[in-house]
Design a protein around this motif. Structure first.
Motif, short mmCIF file in Angstrom:
data_model
loop_
_atom_site.label_atom_id
_atom_site.label_comp_id
_atom_site.label_asym_id
_atom_site.label_seq_id
_atom_site.Cartn_x
_atom_site.Cartn_y
_atom_site.Cartn_z
N SER A 1 40.29 -15.67 3.20
CA SER A 1 39.38 -16.41 4.06
C SER A 1 38.11 -15.61 4.32
O SER A 1 38.11 -14.38 4.31
N ILE A 2 37.02 -16.32 4.59
CA ILE A 2 35.76 -15.67 4.94
C ILE A 2 35.93 -14.75 6.15
O ILE A 2 35.15 -13.79 6.32
N ILE A 3 36.95 -14.99 6.96
CA ILE A 3 37.23 -14.11 8.10
C ILE A 3 37.31 -12.66 7.65
O ILE A 3 36.79 -11.76 8.31
N ASP A 4 37.97 -12.42 6.52
CA ASP A 4 38.16 -11.06 6.02
C ASP A 4 36.83 -10.41 5.67
O ASP A 4 36.57 -9.25 6.01
N ILE A 5 35.97 -11.14 5.02
CA ILE A 5 34.66 -10.61 4.63
C ILE A 5 33.81 -10.29 5.86
O ILE A 5 33.14 -9.27 5.92
N LEU A 6 33.86 -11.16 6.85
CA LEU A 6 33.08 -10.92 8.07
C LEU A 6 33.54 -9.66 8.79
O LEU A 6 32.73 -8.97 9.42
N MET A 7 34.82 -9.35 8.70
CA MET A 7 35.37 -8.19 9.38
C MET A 7 34.96 -6.87 8.73
O MET A 7 34.79 -5.85 9.41
N PHE A 8 34.80 -6.88 7.42
CA PHE A 8 34.61 -5.63 6.68
C PHE A 8 33.21 -5.41 6.11
O PHE A 8 32.95 -4.37 5.49
N ASN A 9 32.30 -6.37 6.30
CA ASN A 9 30.98 -6.27 5.66
C ASN A 9 29.85 -6.52 6.64
O ASN A 9 29.94 -7.41 7.49
N ASN A 10 28.77 -5.75 6.50
CA ASN A 10 27.59 -5.98 7.31
C ASN A 10 26.75 -7.10 6.68
O ASN A 10 27.05 -7.56 5.57
N PRO A 11 25.71 -7.59 7.37
CA PRO A 11 24.94 -8.73 6.85
C PRO A 11 24.39 -8.52 5.45
O PRO A 11 24.42 -9.45 4.63
N GLU A 12 23.90 -7.32 5.15
CA GLU A 12 23.36 -7.06 3.82
C GLU A 12 24.45 -7.16 2.75
O GLU A 12 24.23 -7.73 1.67
N GLU A 13 25.62 -6.64 3.06
CA GLU A 13 26.74 -6.71 2.12
C GLU A 13 27.22 -8.15 1.94
O GLU A 13 27.60 -8.56 0.83
N ILE A 14 27.19 -8.93 3.01
CA ILE A 14 27.58 -10.33 2.91
C ILE A 14 26.61 -11.10 2.03
O ILE A 14 27.02 -11.93 1.20
N ARG A 15 25.32 -10.82 2.17
CA ARG A 15 24.33 -11.49 1.32
C ARG A 15 24.58 -11.18 -0.16
O ARG A 15 24.44 -12.04 -1.02
N ALA A 16 24.97 -9.94 -0.45
CA ALA A 16 25.30 -9.57 -1.82
C ALA A 16 26.52 -10.34 -2.31
O ALA A 16 26.57 -10.79 -3.47
N GLN A 17 27.51 -10.50 -1.44
CA GLN A 17 28.70 -11.27 -1.78
C GLN A 17 28.33 -12.72 -2.12
O GLN A 17 28.88 -13.32 -3.04
N LEU A 18 27.40 -13.28 -1.38
CA LEU A 18 27.01 -14.67 -1.61
C LEU A 18 26.36 -14.87 -2.98
O LEU A 18 26.38 -15.96 -3.54
N LYS A 19 25.79 -13.80 -3.53
CA LYS A 19 25.12 -13.88 -4.84
C LYS A 19 26.05 -13.51 -5.99
O LYS A 19 25.63 -13.60 -7.17
N ALA A 20 27.27 -13.13 -5.70
CA ALA A 20 28.20 -12.67 -6.74
C ALA A 20 28.88 -13.86 -7.42
O ALA A 20 30.07 -14.12 -7.24
N HIS A 21 28.10 -14.60 -8.18
CA HIS A 21 28.64 -15.77 -8.91
C HIS A 21 27.77 -16.07 -10.11
O HIS A 21 26.66 -15.52 -10.27
N GLU A 22 28.26 -16.94 -10.96
CA GLU A 22 27.47 -17.40 -12.10
C GLU A 22 27.66 -18.90 -12.27
O GLU A 22 28.68 -19.47 -11.84
N LEU A 23 26.69 -19.56 -12.86
CA LEU A 23 26.77 -20.97 -13.16
C LEU A 23 27.08 -21.16 -14.64
O LEU A 23 26.46 -20.53 -15.49
N ILE A 24 28.05 -22.02 -14.93
CA ILE A 24 28.41 -22.25 -16.34
C ILE A 24 28.46 -23.75 -16.63
O ILE A 24 28.46 -24.57 -15.73
#
Length: 232
Positions: A209-232
């Protein structure tokens, strides 16, 4: 315009928010049938280094009801239990207090249906992560429940004037790129990429769950997580 359409999930994993972040308008599919044992009212958090499934209890949930008709079970027991589990599991996480304040506000919201709770949770969590995508319920505007599956998605795209539709990768067998292209709409599928982060001293457990990411990551790290994808 780029749009996406998804059923509402409670505190979904990062891929759901990657999809919201990738589009101009995100439509919550609230007037389709509820799915038993789906992700609408449950998800996984980290407890003692392992995935732990939490479930929000519902009143007479049935696949014969629309999602926006399914009511929460009116008891405070589940709220206290869930918040206590989160507190005990994450209280030593680096961003615990700020994340917990957000989660507590959402969990204690006084609403009637699981749909209302999930919508509010998505809106508040997106604001927390600085995602400004417009989020709207499908029941409020399109009047096309007589259509099903791909045909309904295409109709929503046309009503919105969308030229780009993005769907989770799990829909690759359900949607036909050539049919979308025939309507002047580009169809892409979003694939989340592994993006490990430190979860205490445990081996990394992905796709919680996103709960886990919010607990362990600061805003900058969360923004990086949001970009960690590709379109196919």
């Amino acid at each position: 315009m780029t749009i996406a359409i998804m059923q509402p999930y409670i505190f979904p994993y990062i891929g759901y928010f990657q999809l919201i972040n990738a589009v101009d308008k995100f439509i919550i599919y609230d007037d389709v049938n509820y799915i038993n044992k789906g992700w609408i009212n449950r998800n996984n958090i980290l407890v003692s280094g392992k995935p732990h499934l939490f479930t929000i209890p519902l009143k007479d949930a049935s696949q014969n009801k629309l999602i926006n008709e399914v009511e929460l079970l009116k008891t405070e027991a589940w709220q206290k239990k869930l918040l206590k589990t989160i507190q005990q599991s994450y209280q030593k996480a680096p961003y615990y207090q700020k994340a917990f304040d957000l989660i507590e506000e959402i969990v204690n919201l006084d609403v009637r249906t699981i749909y209302e709770l999930t919508l509010y949770a998505l809106q508040r969590t997106c604001a927390y992560m600085e995602i400004d995508t417009e989020i709207i319920p499908s029941s409020t505007i399109y009047n096309n429940t007589h259509l099903k599956g791909q045909d309904r998605i295409l109709d929503i795209c046309k009503q919105e004037g969308a030229r780009h539709y993005i769907n989770p990768i799990g829909g690759m067998e359900l949607y036909d790129k050539s049919k979308f292209e025939g309507e002047g709409i580009k169809l892409d599928f979003i694939k989340s990429l592994p993006s490990p982060y430190i979860q205490f001293k445990n081996a990394f457990v992905p796709w919680l769950s996103i709960i886990d990411i919010l607990m362990f990551n600061n805003p900058e790290e969360i923004r990086a997580q949001l970009k960690a994808h590709e379109l196919i």
